[in-house]
Enzyme design. Structure first.
Site, PDB file in Angstrom:
ATOM      1  N   PRO A 164       0.834  -1.205   0.000  1.00 32.18           N
ATOM      2  CA  PRO A 164       0.000   0.000   0.000  1.00 32.18           C
ATOM      3  C   PRO A 164       0.871   1.258   0.000  1.00 32.18           C
ATOM      4  O   PRO A 164       1.758   1.410   0.837  1.00 32.18           O
ATOM      5  CB  PRO A 164      -0.786  -0.128   1.318  1.00 32.18           C
ATOM      6  N   GLU A 165       0.636   2.120  -0.979  1.00 32.69           N
ATOM      7  CA  GLU A 165       1.372   3.373  -1.075  1.00 32.69           C
ATOM      8  C   GLU A 165       0.474   4.493  -0.535  1.00 32.69           C
ATOM      9  O   GLU A 165      -0.586   4.234   0.028  1.00 32.69           O
ATOM     10  CB  GLU A 165       1.804   3.618  -2.516  1.00 32.69           C
ATOM     11  N   HIS A 180      -6.154 -14.533   6.680  1.00 35.86           N
ATOM     12  CA  HIS A 180      -4.835 -14.008   7.026  1.00 35.86           C
ATOM     13  C   HIS A 180      -4.921 -12.982   8.146  1.00 35.86           C
ATOM     14  O   HIS A 180      -4.100 -12.069   8.225  1.00 35.86           O
ATOM     15  CB  HIS A 180      -4.194 -13.382   5.786  1.00 35.86           C
ATOM     16  N   ARG A 229       1.760 -12.117   4.220  1.00 38.95           N
ATOM     17  CA  ARG A 229       3.180 -12.425   4.385  1.00 38.95           C
ATOM     18  C   ARG A 229       3.726 -12.083   5.767  1.00 38.95           C
ATOM     19  O   ARG A 229       4.897 -12.338   6.059  1.00 38.95           O
ATOM     20  CB  ARG A 229       3.986 -11.690   3.297  1.00 38.95           C
TER      21      ARG A 229
END
Length: 275
Positions: free
Chosen positions: A2-3, A94, A113
Site C-alpha cells: 500500500p502506497e 490471514h 506475508r
C-alpha cells in the site's frame, strides 16, 4: 505494498466508520507483527481505548486514541490491510490481529506475508519516533512546493526514479506511482535528479499531485492484493499508462512500453514520450 493513495483511502474510511468507537477486546494471533510489544501489554493498553482521529505520514497510518494520549502506528509493508465489518462478513484467512469494537463489529489487521508492523506510542512522543522523524516531506502536505522539490532534486546525483522512491527524501511514493508520475510529465526515469530544469521540476510537481489525487479518487490500486476497509478493490489499475504494460502500445504515441531495472525494481516507461 500500500502506497500513499491506499493508506489515505483507508484513513478516510476509518474516519467515517471507526471514529468514536471503543475497543472492547483484542486478539493477537501473530505476535511478531507487534513492534517491541508483548501481546499481553498490547491488549492491556488498548482495552477500553477510543479511536478519536486518524492521520498519515507517507505510507504510515496513525490511529490516535483517547484524545491523542496514545497512537497506534501501522506500517502495512507488502501485504498488510485493515478490514472492518461483522464477524461473519470478514475473511479471516490471514487475520493477524483482531479488535472487537463496542458496536459488536471487528476491525482486523490482515497480512498474508506477515511483514507489517504495529507500534504503540505515547502521543507526545510521535514527532520524535525514529521511523517518522526520518521521513521526507509528504507530497500532499502544504509544505510540498515546487521549490522544495527542486531543492531536494538539486541535492542528489541519483536517477530521478530512485530518488522518488527514497522515503527519506519524499514520503509516500512507491513503484507504481513513481512510474506513472514520470510518464505523465515526460521525464525519463534514469535522468539524473540534479539535471532537471526548473520547468521540468514544475511539471514533475504537478504530475505528482495529479496522479496521487487521481489514485485517491479511484480508492487506490489493486494490481496485487490491496483491498479497502470493506474488502473491495481500488480502481486505479484501470487508469495505468505504463506500469506493468510492457510490450503494449503507449496510449499517447503508439510506441511499445518497455521495462528496465533500477535498484532491483522494475520501471516501466515509454521510450518516445519520456526523454
Amino acid at each position: 505494498m500500500p502506497e500513499l493513495p491506499e493508506v489515505e483511502t483507508i484513513l478516510r474510511q476509518l474516519e467515517r466508520l471507526i471514529k468514536g468507537r471503543k475497543i472492547k477486546e483484542v486478539q493477537v494471533a501473530v505476535p511478531r507483527i507487534l513492534y517491541h510489544l508483548s501481546p499481553a501489554d498490547f491488549k492491556k493498553r488498548l482495552r477500553g481505548a477510543v479511536f478519536t482521529s486518524f492521520s498519515r505520514r507517507g505510507k504510515f497510518l496513525l490511529c490516535h486514541m483517547n484524545e491523542g494520549e496514545l497512537v497506534m502506528l501501522i506500517h502495512f509493508r507488502m501485504t498488510g490491510s485493515l478490514l472492518y465489518g461483522t464477524p461473519s462478513a470478514i475473511s479471516k484467512a490471514h487475520t493477524r490481529i483482531s479488535f472487537w469494537l463496542d458496536n459488536d463489529k471487528l476491525l482486523c489487521y490482515n497480512d498474508m506475508r506477515k511483514l507489517g508492523k504495529i507500534e504503540l506510542i505515547k502521543g507526545e512522543l510521535v514527532d520524535n519516533f525514529h521511523e517518522l522523524k526520518s521521513l521526507g516531506p509528504d507530497p500532499l502536505s502544504p509544505d510540498f512546493s515546487p521549490q522544495l522539490l527542486y531543492n531536494i532534486l538539486q541535492g542528489s546525483r541519483r536517477q530521478v526514479k530512485e530518488l522518488l522512491l527514497d522515503q527519506h527524501k519524499i514520503a509516500g511514493l512507491g513503484n507504481i506511482y513513481a512510474s506513472e508520475v514520470l510518464f505523465d510529465c515526460g521525464i525519463h526515469p534514469q535522468k539524473k535528479a540534479h539535471s532537471l530544469s526548473p520547468e521540468e521540476v514544475g511539471g514533475l510537481h504537478r504530475s505528482i499531485l495529479k496522479i496521487l489525487h487521481l489514485a485517491i479518487e479511484s480508492r487506490g490500486c489493486s494490481i496485487a492484493n490491496y483491498v479497502d476497509l470493506a474488502g473491495e478493490s481500488g480502481a486505479f489499475q484501470e487508469l495505468r499508462n505504463v506500469y506493468q504494460r510492457e510490450g503494449e502500445p503507449c496510449y499517447r504515441c503508439g510506441e511499445l512500453i518497455c521495462r528496465i531495472k533500477q535498484q532491483q525494481r522494475s520501471t516501466y516507461l515509454c521510450p518516445r514520450c519520456q526523454q
